[in-house]
Design a protein around this motif. Structure first.
Motif, short mmCIF file in Angstrom:
data_model
loop_
_atom_site.label_atom_id
_atom_site.label_comp_id
_atom_site.label_asym_id
_atom_site.label_seq_id
_atom_site.Cartn_x
_atom_site.Cartn_y
_atom_site.Cartn_z
N THR A 156 1.56 12.22 -6.00
CA THR A 156 2.93 11.71 -6.11
C THR A 156 3.24 10.70 -5.01
N VAL A 157 2.83 11.03 -3.79
CA VAL A 157 3.06 10.12 -2.67
C VAL A 157 2.24 8.85 -2.82
N ILE A 158 0.98 9.01 -3.21
CA ILE A 158 0.10 7.85 -3.35
C ILE A 158 0.61 6.91 -4.44
N ASP A 159 1.15 7.48 -5.51
CA ASP A 159 1.69 6.63 -6.59
C ASP A 159 2.88 5.80 -6.11
N ARG A 160 3.58 6.28 -5.10
CA ARG A 160 4.72 5.54 -4.56
C ARG A 160 4.30 4.46 -3.57
N ALA A 161 3.01 4.41 -3.27
CA ALA A 161 2.50 3.46 -2.28
C ALA A 161 1.42 2.58 -2.89
N PRO A 162 1.80 1.68 -3.81
CA PRO A 162 0.80 0.88 -4.54
C PRO A 162 0.01 -0.07 -3.65
N ARG A 163 0.55 -0.42 -2.47
CA ARG A 163 -0.13 -1.37 -1.58
C ARG A 163 -0.95 -0.68 -0.49
N LEU A 164 -0.92 0.65 -0.48
CA LEU A 164 -1.60 1.38 0.60
C LEU A 164 -3.11 1.19 0.52
N ARG A 165 -3.69 0.75 1.63
CA ARG A 165 -5.13 0.47 1.69
C ARG A 165 -5.85 1.27 2.76
N ALA A 166 -5.12 1.76 3.76
CA ALA A 166 -5.80 2.43 4.87
C ALA A 166 -4.90 3.49 5.51
N ILE A 167 -5.56 4.51 6.06
CA ILE A 167 -4.91 5.55 6.84
C ILE A 167 -5.59 5.59 8.20
N VAL A 168 -4.82 5.43 9.24
CA VAL A 168 -5.35 5.49 10.61
C VAL A 168 -4.72 6.70 11.29
N GLU A 202 14.77 6.81 2.20
CA GLU A 202 14.36 5.68 3.03
C GLU A 202 12.84 5.63 3.20
N THR A 203 12.22 6.81 3.23
CA THR A 203 10.76 6.86 3.35
C THR A 203 10.10 6.41 2.05
N ALA A 204 10.64 6.85 0.95
CA ALA A 204 10.09 6.45 -0.35
C ALA A 204 10.15 4.94 -0.51
N ALA A 205 11.25 4.32 -0.07
CA ALA A 205 11.37 2.87 -0.17
C ALA A 205 10.36 2.18 0.74
N ALA A 206 10.16 2.72 1.93
CA ALA A 206 9.21 2.12 2.86
C ALA A 206 7.78 2.23 2.36
N LEU A 207 7.46 3.32 1.66
CA LEU A 207 6.11 3.51 1.13
C LEU A 207 5.72 2.38 0.18
N GLY A 208 6.70 1.89 -0.56
CA GLY A 208 6.41 0.87 -1.55
C GLY A 208 5.84 -0.41 -0.98
N GLU A 209 6.10 -0.68 0.30
CA GLU A 209 5.61 -1.91 0.92
C GLU A 209 4.56 -1.66 2.00
N THR A 210 4.14 -0.40 2.15
CA THR A 210 3.23 -0.03 3.24
C THR A 210 1.78 -0.30 2.86
N GLU A 211 1.06 -0.95 3.77
CA GLU A 211 -0.37 -1.20 3.60
C GLU A 211 -1.21 -0.21 4.40
N VAL A 212 -0.68 0.23 5.55
CA VAL A 212 -1.40 1.17 6.42
C VAL A 212 -0.45 2.28 6.84
N LEU A 213 -0.93 3.52 6.77
CA LEU A 213 -0.21 4.65 7.32
C LEU A 213 -0.82 4.99 8.67
N LEU A 214 -0.01 5.01 9.70
CA LEU A 214 -0.45 5.47 11.01
C LEU A 214 0.01 6.92 11.12
N THR A 215 -0.92 7.84 10.98
CA THR A 215 -0.58 9.26 10.86
C THR A 215 -0.83 10.01 12.16
N GLY A 216 -0.25 11.21 12.22
CA GLY A 216 -0.43 12.08 13.37
C GLY A 216 -0.15 13.52 12.98
N TRP A 217 -0.19 14.41 13.97
CA TRP A 217 0.12 15.81 13.70
C TRP A 217 1.49 15.91 13.03
N GLY A 218 1.56 16.72 11.98
CA GLY A 218 2.81 16.88 11.26
C GLY A 218 2.95 15.97 10.06
#
Length: 339
Positions: free
Chosen positions: A73-85, A50-66
């Motif tokens: 490999t992860v970045i290749d699954r997220a072709p639309r990713l533009r920013a990490i907050v 389910e996470t891999a599928a969500a990555l495919g449409e994600t533009e921003v990752l809102l990250t935190g501890w953990g």
């Protein structure tokens, strides 16, 4: 009629416990106004289907501890990713070269996490010079009022010298917060130009001189190969009798064995929010020494202070959605010298 601001597709990527602490109902309401958050998923493991599928449409990752490492490999699954907050401080544990090579913009709430650490440090400075732990224990033992002024001519904060190691965000904030007090502040940072030290209102000195001339030494340097055990046996021996060592940075910056030996004699005092190893072994003398204040890595954001980091992250997401640059960007060429 104004055009609604676009809401970038955003995926929460952090530990589930972190998400429950960071994203409360109020933060979630603010977040939903500026971002289209992937529903029902907290990505603590990027290998889940389910996470891999969500990555495919994600533009921003809102990250935190953990947050798990964002490798190629992860970045290749997220072709639309533009920013990490990032809702916390350091991004080193999970932002990899693959992120920078893609040109992904990165923001961090390190500035917000620095504030409580600096506040803890200033409280420790003032408390240490007043020898509060000593007087607490003495009062408990005696259970009566006595002449506390006799034999304590060296107690107090007036005209004491404070040595700050590292002109980091936290180190600079500590210097700022110490300005109202009648203290002399000295700073060691090998990367800091002399004119910047002047602008901070402090005197730049070498590390040996700082150790030898300070009543309190406070560590705010990053954890790097060059800073490992920078306070070694020789430099600890340079410290004045009765001086206090405060560490809210990383335990590895101090030679723990050498520090324990000094503390056991009673020659030095210490306020330690971080240790090496972390956690300490149960038989460590640091737990019981009367001249040591040991806390479990609480100087950084916790409780109500978590909200400041969350608010910072939502503000950055709003800036991104509006096409504005981040107010608190993380730059690749600065990471080598960052915490």
């Amino acid at each position: 009629m104004s055009t609604p601001m676009p809401r970038p597709r955003t995926l929460l990527a952090m530990g589930r416990d972190t998400a429950s602490r960071i994203v409360d109902d109020d933060v979630r309401a603010r977040l939903d106004r500026v971002a289209d958050v992937v529903p029902g998923i907290v990505a603590d493991d990027f290998s889940r289907p389910e996470t891999a599928a969500a990555l495919g449409e994600t533009e921003v990752l809102l990250t935190g501890w953990g947050c798990a490492p964002l490798d190629a490999t992860v970045i290749d699954r997220a072709p639309r990713l533009r920013a990490i907050v990032h809702t916390a401080g350091s991004v080193k544990p999970f932002v990899t070269d693959a992120c920078w090579d893609r040109g992904i913009s990165v923001s961090s709430a390190a500035w917000a996490n620095a504030l409580p650490v600096a506040e803890y440090t200033v409280a420790a400075v003032l408390m240490s010079n007043k020898r509060m732990l000593h007087f607490r224990d003495a009062l408990r033992a005696q259970r009566a009022r006595t002449d506390w002024y006799e034999g304590y001519s060296d107690v107090g904060n007036y005209r004491r010298t404070i040595g700050v190691i590292g002109a980091s965000r936290i180190g600079r904030r500590v210097i700022e917060l110490l300005r109202p007090y009648d203290l002399t502040v000295r700073l060691y940072d090998p990367y800091l130009p002399a004119d910047e030290a002047d602008a901070l209102g402090v005197r730049a000195v070498g590390l040996d001189e700082l150790c030898a001339t300070s009543d309190v030494v406070s560590v705010h340097a990053p954890e790097l190969p060059t800073t490992r055990r920078m306070l070694d046996r020789r430099r600890l021996a340079l410290m004045r009798d009765g001086a206090t060592l405060i560490n809210t940075a990383r335990g590895s910056l101090i030679d723990t064995k050498a520090l324990v030996e000094e503390l056991v004699t009673g020659r030095l005092h210490a306020v330690l929010d971080v240790t090496d190893p972390d956690p300490l072994t149960p038989d460590s003398p640091l737990f019981d020494l009367p001249n040591v204040l040991l806390t479990p890595h609480i100087a950084g954001s916790m409780g109500t202070e978590m909200r400041r980091m969350a608010d910072s992250a939502v503000d950055e997401l709003a800036r991104y959605a509006a096409g504005l640059p981040f107010a608190h960007p993380v730059l690749r060429d600065e990471l080598d010298r960052a915490a």
